[in-house]
Design an enzyme around this catalytic site. Structure first.
Site, short mmCIF file in Angstrom:
data_model
loop_
_atom_site.label_atom_id
_atom_site.label_comp_id
_atom_site.label_asym_id
_atom_site.label_seq_id
_atom_site.Cartn_x
_atom_site.Cartn_y
_atom_site.Cartn_z
CD GLN A 30 -53.98 43.85 55.12
OE1 GLN A 30 -55.11 43.82 54.63
NE2 GLN A 30 -53.30 44.98 55.24
CB THR A 31 -54.89 37.19 58.48
OG1 THR A 31 -53.89 36.30 57.96
CG2 THR A 31 -56.20 37.02 57.74
CB VAL A 38 -51.25 47.09 62.13
CG1 VAL A 38 -51.17 45.75 62.88
CG2 VAL A 38 -52.65 47.42 61.76
CD GLU A 47 -33.78 36.86 51.18
OE1 GLU A 47 -33.41 36.01 52.02
OE2 GLU A 47 -34.27 36.55 50.09
CE1 TYR A 52 -36.45 43.01 61.29
CE2 TYR A 52 -38.22 41.68 60.37
CZ TYR A 52 -37.53 42.16 61.47
OH TYR A 52 -37.92 41.80 62.73
CG ASN A 61 -47.36 40.50 63.19
OD1 ASN A 61 -47.06 39.49 62.54
ND2 ASN A 61 -47.48 41.68 62.66
CB SER A 64 -48.24 51.25 67.94
OG SER A 64 -47.56 50.86 66.78
N GLY A 88 -54.51 48.57 52.02
CA GLY A 88 -55.25 47.57 51.24
C GLY A 88 -56.69 47.58 51.69
CG ASP A 89 -59.10 44.08 50.89
OD1 ASP A 89 -58.21 43.71 51.70
OD2 ASP A 89 -59.58 43.31 50.04
N1 UDP Z 1 -51.18 47.98 58.41
C1 UDP Z 1 -52.33 48.76 58.22
N2 UDP Z 1 -52.32 50.02 58.75
C2 UDP Z 1 -51.26 50.53 59.44
C3 UDP Z 1 -50.11 49.73 59.63
C4 UDP Z 1 -50.11 48.46 59.09
O1 UDP Z 1 -53.31 48.33 57.62
O2 UDP Z 1 -51.35 51.68 59.89
C5 UDP Z 1 -51.20 46.60 57.89
C6 UDP Z 1 -49.96 46.21 57.09
O3 UDP Z 1 -50.12 46.55 55.74
C7 UDP Z 1 -49.91 44.72 57.33
C8 UDP Z 1 -50.49 44.54 58.73
O4 UDP Z 1 -51.23 45.72 59.00
O5 UDP Z 1 -50.74 44.04 56.43
C9 UDP Z 1 -49.43 44.37 59.80
O6 UDP Z 1 -48.48 45.40 59.62
P1 UDP Z 1 -47.31 45.68 60.63
O7 UDP Z 1 -46.52 46.81 60.07
O8 UDP Z 1 -47.86 45.82 62.00
O9 UDP Z 1 -46.42 44.38 60.67
P2 UDP Z 1 -45.94 43.33 59.56
O10 UDP Z 1 -46.59 42.08 59.98
O11 UDP Z 1 -46.41 43.75 58.21
O12 UDP Z 1 -44.47 43.35 59.68
#
Ligand code: UDP
Length: 315
Positions: free
Chosen positions: A211-212, A189, A149, A147, A176, A191, A207-208
């Site tokens: 991340q933002t 995330v 590249e 996606y 986003n 939905s 993860g924890d």
């Molecule tokens: N994420 C999460 N739980 C989920 C789906 C995504 O914690 O059920 C995290 C994902 O790892 C990322 C962030 O939310 O850090 C945004 O993910 P998304 O798939 O919405 O979009 P991205 O910005 O990663 O393309």
């Protein structure tokens, strides 16, 4: 006076279907082109009987036959990591060959094309927030690369066709975005959390949760896409479009729980490979060049999104 035609590839998708609706409201004849891989016909429900609206099923990776248009919005491509990673070779082809086919059509017709690029051009960024001048930090061989590249290569192609062949084009880098018409199984995330909270299932934090991301409501995004395509100032981008208000994923989970009134728990899962640690657009360029900034705060957009998914679950 005959109406102008706009083609929206990926027109049956979440963003594409909102853009079609806006273009109809602006007086265009609209052709939505979509292979229905992640797009859905039900996204057209609000305007499927409009005589100015037409749907054509097809795949941008193949040679396409479409009615001549003044504007092409090239949005076709799955945008959610689980969906674009499902068939990565096809994702790459959709991004690169899709952009090539649509740009060639635009050139042949003397039409204007807008390429939907992405914040993924910045990869796992080392500069924060991200201005358009940042060249990014992208893994070229990772699970997101098809996606990232692919979209970067599409930007290169359009820029070269603009500089070398005079292609009339615009590039937007979409951050986003969320809102009604996302699929419940989209995998992104917002939905995921909303659907999980409404079903009383635990919210899946990857993860924890530190991340933002910075979440833009769909109406704000459609507005700036329309402005970018309409302006005649010679500004071609790339331009960041997104909401610069940044949240941790954990903060989003807490907000979704609070707003749905759900007593669902949080569950922790491994962070997917190459998942960007931070993301926030610097939108100075969009502000100055397009006079745009997002209007819908996360709480307000989430309210509409929750109502949409709630109605879908009850149907
Ligand atoms: N994420 C999460 N739980 C989920 C789906 C995504 O914690 O059920 C995290 C994902 O790892 C990322 C962030 O939310 O850090 C945004 O993910 P998304 O798939 O919405 O979009 P991205 O910005 O990663 O393309």
């Amino acid at each position: 006076m005959t109406k102008k035609r706009a083609i929206v590839t990926g027109g049956a998708g979440f963003l594409g279907s909102h853009l079609c609706q806006r273009l109809l409201a602006e007086g265009f004849q609209v052709t939505a082109f979509d292979c229905l891989h992640t797009g859905r016909l039900e996204n057209f429900n609000d305007y499927k009987n409009n005589p100015d609206f037409q749907f054509v099923k097809g795949d941008v990776t193949e040679s396409v036959t479409l009615p001549k248009a003044h504007w092409i919005f090239n949005l076709a491509c799955p945008a959610s990591p689980p969906h674009y990673q499902e068939n990565p070779v096809w994702t790459w082809k959709t991004s690169v060959l899709g952009a090539m086919h649509m740009a060639e059509l635009a050139k042949a017709w003397g039409a204007r094309i807008l390429q939907a690029s992405t914040s993924e051009c910045y990869g796992d960024p080392l500069v924060h927030p991200q201005p358009e001048t940042y060249w990014g930090h992208v893994n070229p061989v990772g699970i997101r690369s098809c996606y990232d590249e692919g979209k970067r290569a599409a930007e290169t192609l359009l820029m070269d066709m603009h500089r070398g062949l005079g292609l009339d084009m615009r590039i937007v880098r979409i951050f986003n975005t969320y809102g009604p018409r996302m699929r419940a199984d989209d995998g992104r995330v917002v939905s995921n959390f909303v659907v999980q909270a409404l079903k009383g299932e635990s919210l899946s934090l990857y993860g924890d949760g530190s991340q933002t991301r910075s979440f833009c409501y769909v109406s704000d995004l459609v507005e700036v896409i329309f402005r970018m395509m309409s302006q005649e100032t010679g500004f071609v981008g790339p331009v960041n479009i997104g909401n610069p208000v940044e949240f941790t994923v954990l903060e989003l989970a807490q907000l979704v729980l609070e707003m749905t009134g759900s007593s669902a728990k949080l569950s922790y899962h491994p962070l997917p490979g190459d998942d960007p640690k931070v993301r926030r657009p610097d939108i100075t360029l969009a502000r100055t060049q397009l006079g745009w900034e997002p209007k819908v705060p996360l709480k307000e957009g989430l309210k509409a999104t929750i109502a949409y998914f709630k109605a879908g679950l009850q149907a």
